[in-house]
Design a protein around this motif. Structure first.
Motif, PDB file in Angstrom:
ATOM      1  N   GLY A 195       0.840  -1.192   0.000  1.00  0.00           N
ATOM      2  CA  GLY A 195       0.000   0.000   0.000  1.00  0.00           C
ATOM      3  C   GLY A 195       0.873   1.239   0.000  1.00  0.00           C
TER       4      GLY A 195
ATOM      5  N   SER B  16      -7.512  -5.468   4.782  1.00  0.00           N
ATOM      6  CA  SER B  16      -6.749  -5.890   3.607  1.00  0.00           C
ATOM      7  C   SER B  16      -7.336  -7.123   2.930  1.00  0.00           C
ATOM      8  CB  SER B  16      -5.291  -6.145   3.990  1.00  0.00           C
ATOM      9  OG  SER B  16      -5.208  -7.177   4.961  1.00  0.00           O
TER      10      SER B  16
ATOM     11  N   TYR C 142      -9.249  -6.655  -0.260  1.00  0.00           N
ATOM     12  CA  TYR C 142      -8.537  -6.124  -1.416  1.00  0.00           C
ATOM     13  C   TYR C 142      -7.581  -7.125  -2.060  1.00  0.00           C
ATOM     14  CZ  TYR C 142     -10.400  -1.982   0.817  1.00  0.00           C
ATOM     15  OH  TYR C 142     -11.233  -1.077   1.398  1.00  0.00           O
TER      16      TYR C 142
ATOM     17  N   TYR D 171      -5.587  -9.431  -0.613  1.00  0.00           N
ATOM     18  CA  TYR D 171      -4.410  -9.871   0.146  1.00  0.00           C
ATOM     19  C   TYR D 171      -4.497 -11.351   0.508  1.00  0.00           C
ATOM     20  CZ  TYR D 171      -0.871 -10.386   3.736  1.00  0.00           C
ATOM     21  OH  TYR D 171       0.194 -10.832   4.469  1.00  0.00           O
TER      22      TYR D 171
ATOM     23  N   SER E  33      -1.337  -0.853  -4.137  1.00  0.00           N
ATOM     24  CA  SER E  33      -2.614  -0.242  -3.754  1.00  0.00           C
ATOM     25  C   SER E  33      -2.357   1.204  -3.373  1.00  0.00           C
ATOM     26  CB  SER E  33      -3.238  -1.004  -2.579  1.00  0.00           C
ATOM     27  OG  SER E  33      -3.451  -2.359  -2.930  1.00  0.00           O
ATOM     28  N   ARG E  34      -2.898   2.133  -4.160  1.00  0.00           N
ATOM     29  CA  ARG E  34      -2.727   3.558  -3.902  1.00  0.00           C
ATOM     30  C   ARG E  34      -3.928   4.064  -3.118  1.00  0.00           C
ATOM     31  NH1 ARG E  34      -1.491   2.488  -8.851  1.00  0.00           N
ATOM     32  NH2 ARG E  34      -3.326   3.423  -9.777  1.00  0.00           N
TER      33      ARG E  34
ATOM     34  N   THR F   4      -6.226  -3.217 -13.186  1.00  0.00           N
ATOM     35  CA  THR F   4      -6.436  -2.159 -12.203  1.00  0.00           C
ATOM     36  C   THR F   4      -7.850  -2.296 -11.676  1.00  0.00           C
ATOM     37  OG1 THR F   4      -4.834  -0.634 -13.180  1.00  0.00           O
ATOM     38  CG2 THR F   4      -6.567   0.346 -11.830  1.00  0.00           C
TER      39      THR F   4
ATOM     40  N   THR G 239     -10.697  -0.639  -8.721  1.00  0.00           N
ATOM     41  CA  THR G 239     -11.018   0.471  -7.811  1.00  0.00           C
ATOM     42  C   THR G 239     -11.933  -0.072  -6.722  1.00  0.00           C
ATOM     43  OG1 THR G 239     -12.893   1.153  -9.169  1.00  0.00           O
ATOM     44  CG2 THR G 239     -10.778   2.237  -9.590  1.00  0.00           C
ATOM     45  N   TYR G 240     -11.848   0.538  -5.551  1.00  0.00           N
ATOM     46  CA  TYR G 240     -12.609   0.090  -4.396  1.00  0.00           C
ATOM     47  C   TYR G 240     -13.336   1.264  -3.761  1.00  0.00           C
ATOM     48  CZ  TYR G 240      -9.850  -4.169  -4.800  1.00  0.00           C
ATOM     49  OH  TYR G 240      -9.272  -5.322  -5.258  1.00  0.00           O
TER      50      TYR G 240
ATOM     51  N   MET H 283      -9.577   3.726  -2.993  1.00  0.00           N
ATOM     52  CA  MET H 283      -8.324   3.007  -3.219  1.00  0.00           C
ATOM     53  C   MET H 283      -8.300   2.457  -4.640  1.00  0.00           C
ATOM     54  SD  MET H 283      -6.528  -0.135  -1.194  1.00  0.00           S
ATOM     55  CE  MET H 283      -7.306  -1.467  -2.089  1.00  0.00           C
TER      56      MET H 283
ATOM     57  N   GLN I 208      -6.005  -0.180  -7.018  1.00  0.00           N
ATOM     58  CA  GLN I 208      -4.990  -1.225  -6.964  1.00  0.00           C
ATOM     59  C   GLN I 208      -4.604  -1.644  -8.380  1.00  0.00           C
ATOM     60  OE1 GLN I 208      -5.876  -5.471  -5.773  1.00  0.00           O
ATOM     61  NE2 GLN I 208      -4.887  -4.708  -3.895  1.00  0.00           N
TER      62      GLN I 208
ATOM     63  N   GLU J 237      -1.906  -4.006 -10.829  1.00  0.00           N
ATOM     64  CA  GLU J 237      -0.983  -5.137 -10.857  1.00  0.00           C
ATOM     65  C   GLU J 237      -0.162  -5.061 -12.134  1.00  0.00           C
ATOM     66  OE1 GLU J 237      -0.992 -10.031 -10.855  1.00  0.00           O
ATOM     67  OE2 GLU J 237      -2.833  -8.950 -10.371  1.00  0.00           O
TER      68      GLU J 237
END
Length: 186
Positions: free
Chosen positions: A15, A40, A43, A45, A143-144, A170, A172-173, A177, A179, A181
């Motif tokens: 993150g 986490s 998302y 993890y 994860s930004r 990519t 979005t959450y 956030m 994320q 890859e």
């Protein structure tokens, strides 16, 4: 007789603040647990860690994660990189399986591969940067979080050569956030 050869893949799941920091300058992660941080497991993890044989992290990261109320690595093998003795007792109270190793990133990967660890999770700013510079990271999941912290420990450091990436996905959450890859182009 054929030699048993383990192909090792090193992956990063991390993150970062929107301005590219993985922690405050003092190592604090308070911003990571705020709005948009959440659990986490939501998302990816848990899915990621389920496929990992061992976690490789630096001493500073280890000293931070043992202060958390939860041990996020389950019974996975955790290798802490350090040239100095460490108190591993705190990790054991969480049920952690932790050992200390020293050496170059290539030597660490070689030792772990020889022990059957084919999929490594590389964690911690300095450790991630060293493994990237050594050309050992194959996959990045970043994860930004929607927060600017102004300064701190950057995810990426200086590089001698460009590192090309292939974008995989990519997501979005809720909470903002994002994320992404990537795979390192060989």
């Amino acid at each position: 007789m054929k030699e048993n050869h383990v192909v090792t893949e090193c992956a990063v799941f991390v993150g970062v603040s929107l301005d590219g920091f993985i922690a405050r300058s003092n190592g604090d992660l308070d911003w990571l647990m705020g709005e948009g941080g959440g659990d986490s497991a939501e998302y990816g993890y848990n899915e990621f860690i389920a496929d990992i044989d061992a976690i490789v992290m630096g001493r500073n990261t280890f000293e931070k994660v043992v202060t958390f109320s939860k041990w996020y690595y389950g019974n996975k093998r955790v290798v802490v990189l350090s040239n100095h003795p460490l108190d591993l007792s705190l990790s054991r109270t969480h049920g952690g399986v932790v050992e200390v190793m020293a050496g170059s990133p290539a030597a660490i990967v070689s030792k772990l591969a020889a022990s059957g660890a084919g999929r490594l999770y590389v964690d911690g700013g300095i450790t991630i940067q060293q493994f990237l510079r050594a050309g050992l990271v194959h996959r990045l999941i970043i994860s930004r979080l929607p927060v600017l912290i102004g300064n701190g420990i950057p995810l990426f450091g200086s590089l001698q050569l460009d590192i090309r990436l292939n974008h995989i996905a990519t997501r979005t959450y809720p909470g903002g956030m994002v994320q992404s890859e990537y795979r390192i182009v060989s």
